[in-house]
Design a protein around this motif. Sequence first.
Motif, short mmCIF file in Angstrom:
data_model
loop_
_atom_site.label_atom_id
_atom_site.label_comp_id
_atom_site.label_asym_id
_atom_site.label_seq_id
_atom_site.Cartn_x
_atom_site.Cartn_y
_atom_site.Cartn_z
N SER A 123 17.10 -25.65 -20.24
CA SER A 123 17.78 -24.57 -20.95
C SER A 123 17.60 -23.25 -20.19
O SER A 123 16.86 -23.17 -19.22
CB SER A 123 17.21 -24.44 -22.37
OG SER A 123 15.94 -23.84 -22.34
N ASP A 162 13.95 -22.11 -19.82
CA ASP A 162 13.01 -22.91 -19.04
C ASP A 162 12.31 -22.00 -18.03
O ASP A 162 12.94 -21.48 -17.12
CB ASP A 162 13.76 -24.03 -18.32
CG ASP A 162 12.87 -24.95 -17.52
OD1 ASP A 162 11.65 -24.71 -17.45
OD2 ASP A 162 13.40 -25.92 -16.96
N ARG A 188 4.28 -29.31 -25.37
CA ARG A 188 4.93 -28.89 -26.62
C ARG A 188 6.20 -28.08 -26.36
O ARG A 188 7.08 -28.02 -27.21
CB ARG A 188 3.98 -28.07 -27.47
CG ARG A 188 2.93 -28.92 -28.14
CD ARG A 188 2.16 -28.10 -29.18
NE ARG A 188 0.85 -28.69 -29.34
CZ ARG A 188 -0.29 -28.08 -29.09
NH1 ARG A 188 -0.31 -26.83 -28.70
NH2 ARG A 188 -1.43 -28.71 -29.26
N LEU A 189 6.28 -27.47 -25.20
CA LEU A 189 7.47 -26.67 -24.85
C LEU A 189 8.51 -27.49 -24.08
O LEU A 189 9.44 -26.93 -23.52
CB LEU A 189 7.03 -25.45 -24.03
CG LEU A 189 6.11 -24.47 -24.75
CD1 LEU A 189 5.64 -23.39 -23.79
CD2 LEU A 189 6.79 -23.87 -25.96
N ARG A 190 8.35 -28.79 -24.09
CA ARG A 190 9.23 -29.68 -23.35
C ARG A 190 10.71 -29.49 -23.71
O ARG A 190 11.59 -29.65 -22.87
CB ARG A 190 8.82 -31.13 -23.62
CG ARG A 190 9.61 -32.15 -22.86
CD ARG A 190 9.11 -33.55 -23.14
NE ARG A 190 7.72 -33.67 -22.73
CZ ARG A 190 6.78 -34.34 -23.40
NH1 ARG A 190 7.09 -34.98 -24.50
NH2 ARG A 190 5.55 -34.39 -22.97
N PHE A 191 10.97 -29.14 -24.97
CA PHE A 191 12.35 -28.98 -25.42
C PHE A 191 13.09 -27.86 -24.67
O PHE A 191 14.32 -27.80 -24.68
CB PHE A 191 12.40 -28.72 -26.93
CG PHE A 191 11.79 -27.42 -27.36
CD1 PHE A 191 12.57 -26.29 -27.49
CD2 PHE A 191 10.42 -27.32 -27.62
CE1 PHE A 191 12.02 -25.08 -27.87
CE2 PHE A 191 9.86 -26.12 -28.01
CZ PHE A 191 10.65 -24.98 -28.14
N LEU A 192 12.36 -26.99 -23.99
CA LEU A 192 12.99 -25.90 -23.24
C LEU A 192 13.53 -26.35 -21.87
O LEU A 192 14.31 -25.63 -21.26
CB LEU A 192 11.99 -24.77 -23.01
CG LEU A 192 11.52 -24.02 -24.26
CD1 LEU A 192 10.44 -23.02 -23.89
CD2 LEU A 192 12.69 -23.34 -24.94
N ARG A 193 13.14 -27.53 -21.43
CA ARG A 193 13.56 -28.00 -20.10
C ARG A 193 15.07 -28.03 -19.98
O ARG A 193 15.77 -28.54 -20.84
CB ARG A 193 13.02 -29.40 -19.83
CG ARG A 193 11.55 -29.43 -19.59
CD ARG A 193 11.11 -30.83 -19.26
NE ARG A 193 9.66 -30.90 -19.22
CZ ARG A 193 8.99 -32.03 -19.21
NH1 ARG A 193 9.63 -33.18 -19.21
NH2 ARG A 193 7.68 -32.01 -19.18
#
Length: 115
Positions: free
Chosen positions: A30, A33, A23-28
């Motif tokens: 950044s 991360d 679910r936290l994939r969008f942080l990759r």
Amino acid sequence: ETGELIKAEYGPWVFAAFRLLARLRFLRGSALDPFGYSRERKVERQLVRDYEAVIEEILGKLDAGNHALAVRIAGIPEEIRGFGHIKERNLKKAKAKEAELLAALRAPAKMRTAA
């Protein structure tokens, strides 16, 4: 005994942790991360920059006489596989091979054909 890491076993709780990470994939990639600051990730980002520089050099010297050599150099990242200490070992081998092939590319054309 060898100094290399040993695989660890985890219980079923790890699947819940993986779902959270998914679910936290969008942080990759950044600034947020959590894994982006590890040594391994920094090395991976540097490898991309190094590869781009090598490709630029190859393109500047590419001709019919060194095409096969250029293809071999461009394919070196495919040899960098695995995770952790295995990837590190493969990286060392690949960098040594890259240095050897780049030296051949940088050599004058007469020396390349003689070798």
